[in-house]
Design an enzyme around this catalytic site. Structure first.
Site, PDB file in Angstrom:
ATOM      1  N   PRO A  45       0.803  -1.228   0.000  1.00 15.95           N
ATOM      2  CA  PRO A  45       0.000   0.000   0.000  1.00 15.95           C
ATOM      3  C   PRO A  45       0.837   1.280   0.000  1.00 15.95           C
ATOM      4  CG  PRO A  45       0.102  -0.933   2.214  1.00 15.95           C
ATOM      5  CD  PRO A  45       0.826  -1.897   1.322  1.00 15.95           C
ATOM      6  N   ASP A  84      -2.138   2.778   2.473  1.00 14.94           N
ATOM      7  CA  ASP A  84      -1.643   3.005   3.829  1.00 14.94           C
ATOM      8  C   ASP A  84      -2.195   4.353   4.261  1.00 14.94           C
ATOM      9  OD1 ASP A  84      -0.275   1.643   5.745  1.00 14.94           O
ATOM     10  OD2 ASP A  84       1.610   1.618   4.660  1.00 14.94           O
ATOM     11  N   TRP A 522       3.508   0.198  10.421  1.00 13.63           N
ATOM     12  CA  TRP A 522       4.001  -0.977   9.689  1.00 13.63           C
ATOM     13  C   TRP A 522       3.265  -2.241  10.138  1.00 13.63           C
ATOM     14  CZ3 TRP A 522       6.686  -0.327   5.416  1.00 13.63           C
ATOM     15  CH2 TRP A 522       7.363   0.897   5.250  1.00 13.63           C
ATOM     16  N   GLN A 550      11.921  -1.675   0.933  1.00 11.51           N
ATOM     17  CA  GLN A 550      10.897  -2.474   1.614  1.00 11.51           C
ATOM     18  C   GLN A 550      11.371  -3.887   1.947  1.00 11.51           C
ATOM     19  OE1 GLN A 550       8.060  -1.078   2.689  1.00 11.51           O
ATOM     20  NE2 GLN A 550       8.907   0.803   1.857  1.00 11.51           N
ATOM     21  N   TRP A 554       8.298  -3.615   4.533  1.00 14.32           N
ATOM     22  CA  TRP A 554       7.023  -4.302   4.304  1.00 14.32           C
ATOM     23  C   TRP A 554       7.190  -5.800   4.080  1.00 14.32           C
ATOM     24  CZ3 TRP A 554       3.982  -5.841  -0.313  1.00 14.32           C
ATOM     25  CH2 TRP A 554       2.677  -6.195   0.029  1.00 14.32           C
ATOM     26  N   LYS A 587      19.091  11.609  -6.502  1.00 15.49           N
ATOM     27  CA  LYS A 587      17.732  11.442  -6.020  1.00 15.49           C
ATOM     28  C   LYS A 587      16.900  12.655  -6.422  1.00 15.49           C
ATOM     29  CE  LYS A 587      15.231  10.244  -1.767  1.00 15.49           C
ATOM     30  NZ  LYS A 587      15.344  10.001  -0.317  1.00 15.49           N
ATOM     31  N   LYS A 590      12.624  18.465  -4.688  1.00 12.01           N
ATOM     32  CA  LYS A 590      12.199  19.820  -5.051  1.00 12.01           C
ATOM     33  C   LYS A 590      13.378  20.783  -5.013  1.00 12.01           C
ATOM     34  CE  LYS A 590       7.373  19.426  -3.553  1.00 12.01           C
ATOM     35  NZ  LYS A 590       6.358  19.879  -2.573  1.00 12.01           N
TER      36      LYS A 590
END
Length: 1024
Positions: A45, A84, A522, A550, A554, A587, A590
């Protein structure tokens, strides 16, 4: 079929989405497969905390491509979308919206209002993100998506925790945990992995005065603020420590770190007094440097083992002094070693990271660092103060540097089932395979799971504690809660503050109230494999996929909960994908201004272009560098596909073609080849998607479209499409194109669903399924001819070498070559004998011969190599070499060395060059050489000029925007052709040579021939 026009892929997206929606295609596909074998997918999610980014777009495209493939295979795909919606990601956003700075302000506003705002925020952004995913063409069960904020989902969370409690795996304990002073909550260890950032911190060396001796323990710390909680100094029992005389003071430091410490202290002269093992220092009492600044330290000072040297195996000699300042309330290892010595666990800070006592009471601890350093300097206890750049953990949501702090929390005892988790992980199909070891390594080093959060927006811990006897109970369902509560609270919503009002009666007669904490978010997502389908039995997912962050998040959280409740792992196949970066590997952020918005890419290029790009740019488990020019390449690829489709269909429509399998009886070699190739592609696609390896799947599609279909097959059959309407050669070519395009749109449908559907909708007949997604990617094995494919590859290679040779000698393809000679092995010879007509046609060749070109073989001695062996005899060796036959020598040297006049000649002793005639140009290909005869006579020149004229008339037709079937009259000034050439020109341009007096279009041209001659001509065109 209808005529095809140029395409705007973005507009095509919208049309196809409308078609799917208006005709309920997704629902019909689901209905069609509902009785078939299930394929269970669990959606990792995404947080409903804002708009999607390129990484979440990539993630959903991976999932959608794989699930479309599975539906096309006929599986009943269980494909609920997931969200989530609890936790810090939402809370932080709502706090920003309200301008909230602390938890106290939340309490002031009202927890109920804050919770309601969190819910509103989550639901609002769920809708925004869902529409963005749909814009990408993602098919999931959006209407029945699982949401952890629902009562049913939360109740399964309670049930899970009760199962853990019943198995003795839930415990409340005082431990040192990661603490976010901004969010005022504990964090779990696995939440912090991947959240370390490079920061600058103090690097301080401090003297701790021994009580019984005139000596100082020298310690090093990067957290001066923790000196206010110092209760011990730890040394390694087996390391060697030295007593050193430094200007009249005695310092104690690890021997191996002495030089480094003295260098930092700028000490040039010293004397080692004695050496001792660490265990000999155990029990030495010292005075902590900030004893006067913290009254609590003075209270603790006289307790046994407090402010003494203790032993610990965790001490290293990598940096520092080899003596570790130990604050049991602020370090995991400090905590563990302190417990062995019965030293109290002391932490003088509050939830906001502020001192609760001492000289700097009320100060945020990091703000006190400089004051503490100055205090140490004034006391004469500072050896050195500097700065150090090191990796430090940060909050995964608000990005605040974390603190280590001892607090009471609720833990799941993963340590007791860790071996089971590791064994279960070995049963999973990990993609790529090496992720298995990465996952297992993460599990090996993970601690017990801290599941309690001192926050608001989450599943409330279903734990009620008696105010009188302190006994606690874990509630596993709403029904159980209703049975036990002594006040009447409506439980339509299980969030705070509703459940906080519920009071239970304890066995002792006291009242039980709920602990105020909520569960780690989590924990929410970890419930997904069974809570998402409302089940209390484990249904193992056939497939899951998420980014590499993850692996320890997750992938782990859902496994941990399933291992606790069901003693099993909840997934069978797990794909890890990478992160999206900018084209320089940075990466996206902004602040750097390098963010790529997937909505913008879709708006400019169309969803399928983005989808194909993201799955073809590299292997999905590698980080993807987003490069705009590569997106343009994908656009060009699909424009090539569309042009091939447009060429095929428009000729079919022009000739009123109706597909008929009878035409398969009249296939030519090139037809059989492309049909074999498209079935080989289908086979490759199925194999690749089954794994899934999206890179091999998309790369194979790209190769087929560009090289097989567009640059080869359509080139081969173009003239056949110009034949008479009922010509069987033409009709069999049309049937082949129809078959290939139909097969190809099935193959591309998972990754390019809009384009695949659009092509299918125009090709389908009344007896065919409503959507391409009601078919499978099928393979007609009987059409696959591997020998034909290999031989045609040789033919293409030869033709490509002819093109390269023409470029080199500036001999345009429009001018025929008198002759080529092909040199190669038996397989080349067989291919040329079978398909020489293709080479002639595509290379514009009059005659092909097979064999070698006789040339002069020049032997050139390698004097450097000869000199190494024969020294002064080199002239004699060279004289012998000049007498031998160069061709014979070259052949012999292919096998071994050769003896000439008693001298051994090795291959590296000579180079042999073949000088071929001036009118011959040699070009190598993978399995041989093509020799091109560059002589051009009058007949070849005239034929070339004819083709030059045809090309220019065709260009003028295009500029006039004439339809394919429109006929013209034309006139040529400056060149005359014999009747045989005129007829060819007329046929090719759909025209009639005529002495027209007026024209619709006239244009001057200059033609340059391979001989260097120039012809200035004028062409006139008139519509008929």
């Amino acid at each position: 079929m209808e005529r095809v026009k140029q395409v705007n892929f973005r507009e095509l997206d919208k049309e196809i989405k409308k078609f799917w929606e208006n005709n309920r295609i997704y629902e019909k596909v689901k209905e069609k497969n509902k009785e078939n074998k299930e394929f269970y997918f669990v959606d990792g999610p995404p947080y409903c905390s804002g708009a999607i980014h390129l990484g979440t777009a990539w993630n959903k495209i991976i999932k959608d491509t794989y699930l479309r493939f599975k539906r096309m295979q006929g599986f009943n795909v269980l494909d609920k979308a997931g969200w989530d919606m609890h936790g810090l990601p939402i809370e932080v956003k709502v706090e920003q919206e309200f301008g909230i700075k602390s938890k106290k302000e939340i309490e002031k506003i009202g927890v109920d209002k804050f919770i309601e705002k969190c819910k509103e925020f989550a639901l609002k952004h769920k809708e925004i993100m869902e529409n963005q995913f749909k814009n990408l063409g993602v098919w999931l069960d959006w209407d029945n998506a699982y949401m952890p904020i629902t009562k049913e989902y939360m109740e399964i969370g309670w049930w899970t925790l009760k199962r853990a409690h019943e198995k003795g795996l839930l415990v409340k304990d005082l431990r040192v945990v990661y603490w976010c002073p901004r969010c005022e909550t504990a964090l779990a260890e696995h939440e912090v992995r991947g959240e370390y950032k490079e920061v600058y911190d103090p690097s301080v060396y401090v003297k701790f005065k021994l009580k019984e001796e005139n000596a100082y323990l020298i310690i090093w710390t990067t957290t001066p603020w923790t000196l206010m909680a110092n209760l011990a100094v730890t040394v390694h029992p087996d390391y060697v420590y030295v007593y050193v005389d430094v200007g009249g003071e005695t310092w104690i430091v690890a021997e191996k770190l002495l030089e480094d410490v003295l260098k930092k202290a700028k000490v040039e002269s010293y004397k080692i007094i004695k050496k001792v093992k660490g265990r000999e220092l155990e029990g030495l009492k010292y005075e902590p440097p900030l004893l006067e600044e913290n009254e609590k330290l003075r209270e603790l000072h006289n307790l046994e083992n407090v402010h003494t040297v203790i032993l610990g195996e965790h001490v290293t000699l990598e940096s520092g002094t080899g003596l570790v300042h130990t604050a049991p309330g602020h370090g995991e290892e400090d905590y563990e070693v302190a417990k062995k010595y019965n030293i109290p666990i002391y932490s003088p800070i509050d939830d906001q990271g502020k001192y609760t006592e001492g000289k700097w009471k009320g100060w945020f601890v990091k703000d006190a660092d400089n004051e503490i350093i100055e205090t140490l300097r004034n006391k004469g206890l500072l050896v050195h103060a500097g700065r150090i750049k090191h990796s430090y953990p940060h909050c995964w949501r608000c990005k605040t540097p974390l603190l280590f702090r001892a607090t009471e929390q609720w833990f799941l005892k993963i340590s007791e089932i860790k071996e089971n988790i590791i064994d279960q992980a070995k049963t999973v199909e990990w993609i790529p395979e090496w992720v298995e070891q990465r996952y297992i390594n993460g599990v090996k080093y993970v601690g017990d799971w801290n599941i309690s959060r001192q926050r608001y927006w989450g599943i409330p811990l279903p734990i009620w504690v008696c105010e009188k006897c302190k006994k606690y109970v874990v509630i596993g369902s709403v029904e159980e809660l209703k049975e036990r509560m002594i006040n009447n609270i409506e439980l339509d919503d299980l969030h705070k503050p509703t459940v906080d009002k519920v009071i239970l009666r304890c066995e002792c007669g006291g009242e039980m109230r709920r602990v105020p904490d909520v569960l780690d978010v989590w924990f929410d997502s970890g419930l997904a494999p069974y809570a998402s389908i409302g089940s209390k039995t484990l249904k193992k997912a056939d497939f899951i996929t998420e980014g590499h962050d993850q692996v320890t998040k997750w992938f782990y959280s859902q496994h941990a909960l399933s291992a606790i409740v069901f003693n099993d792992i909840p997934y069978k196949k797990c794909l890890m994908h990478g992160f999206t970066l900018d084209e320089h590997g940075e990466k996206m952020s902004k602040s750097l201004g390098n963010i790529v918005n997937p909505d913008d890419v879709v708006e400019k290029y169309g969803a399928d272009i983005l989808r194909f790009y993201l799955l073809s740019a590299n292997k999905v488990w590698e980080d993807l560098k987003f490069v705009w020019s590569e997106v343009e390449d994908v656009l060009s690829l699909f424009n090539t596909l569309w042009n091939a489709y447009m060429f095929s269909v428009n000729y079919m429509v022009l000739d009123n073609f109706k597909p008929n399998e009878e035409y398969f009886k009249h296939l030519k070699d090139e037809d059989k080849w492309i049909i074999s190739r498209v079935n080989s592609l289908a086979k490759k696609a199925i194999e690749s998607l089954e794994i899934p390896h999206f890179h091999t799947y998309t790369w194979a599609i790209k190769d087929f479209i560009l090289n097989d279909l567009s640059r080869w097959y359509i080139r081969l059959i173009r003239e056949r499409t110009w034949k008479e309407k009922e010509d069987i050669d033409k009709l069999s070519a049309y049937q082949t194109l129809y078959y290939v395009l139909l097969k190809l749109c099935k193959i591309i449908a998972p990754v390019a669903p809009h384009i695949g559907e659009a092509i299918y909708q125009n090709l389908k007949t009344e007896d065919m399924e409503e959507s391409i997604f009601m078919y499978s990617i099928d393979v007609d094995e009987h059409f696959i001819n591997e020998e034909l494919e290999k031989e045609m590859e040789i033919v293409r290679d030869i033709v490509d070498s002819i093109y390269r040779g023409r470029d080199r000698i500036k001999y345009s393809l429009r001018y025929p070559l008198k002759e080529i000679i092909i040199a190669g092995g038996e397989e080349v010879k067989r291919a040329v004998e079978k398909y020489g007509y293709i080479i002639k046609e595509q290379g514009n060749i009059k005659e092909i011969k097979f064999g070698e070109v006789e040339g002069k073989y020049i032997v050139k001695p390698n004097y450097r190599e000869l000199g190494k062996r024969y020294k002064s005899e080199v002239p004699k060796v060279v004289e012998a070499l000049m007498k031998v036959d160069g061709k014979e020598l070259m052949e012999k040297l292919k096998e071994s060395s050769v003896i000439i006049d008693g001298y051994e000649i090795k291959p590296e002793y000579v180079s042999i060059k073949v000088e071929i005639p001036d009118n011959i140009a040699g070009v190598e290909f993978s399995k041989g050489t093509v020799f091109i005869n560059t002589e051009i006579d009058e007949e070849l020149l005239k034929e070339g000029l004819m083709r030059e004229v045809i090309r220019r008339i065709q260009a003028m037709r295009k500029e006039l925007d004439l339809d394919i079937e429109e006929r013209i009259k034309f006139k040529i000034e400056g060149l005359e052709f014999e009747d045989k050439y005129t007829k060819i020109i007329e046929k090719e341009v759909r025209g009639e040579l005529s002495d027209i007096e007026s024209s619709d279009y006239s244009k001057d041209w200059e033609i340059k021939t391979p001989t260097g001659e120039k012809y200035k001509i004028r062409i006139h065109i008139k519509r008929i």
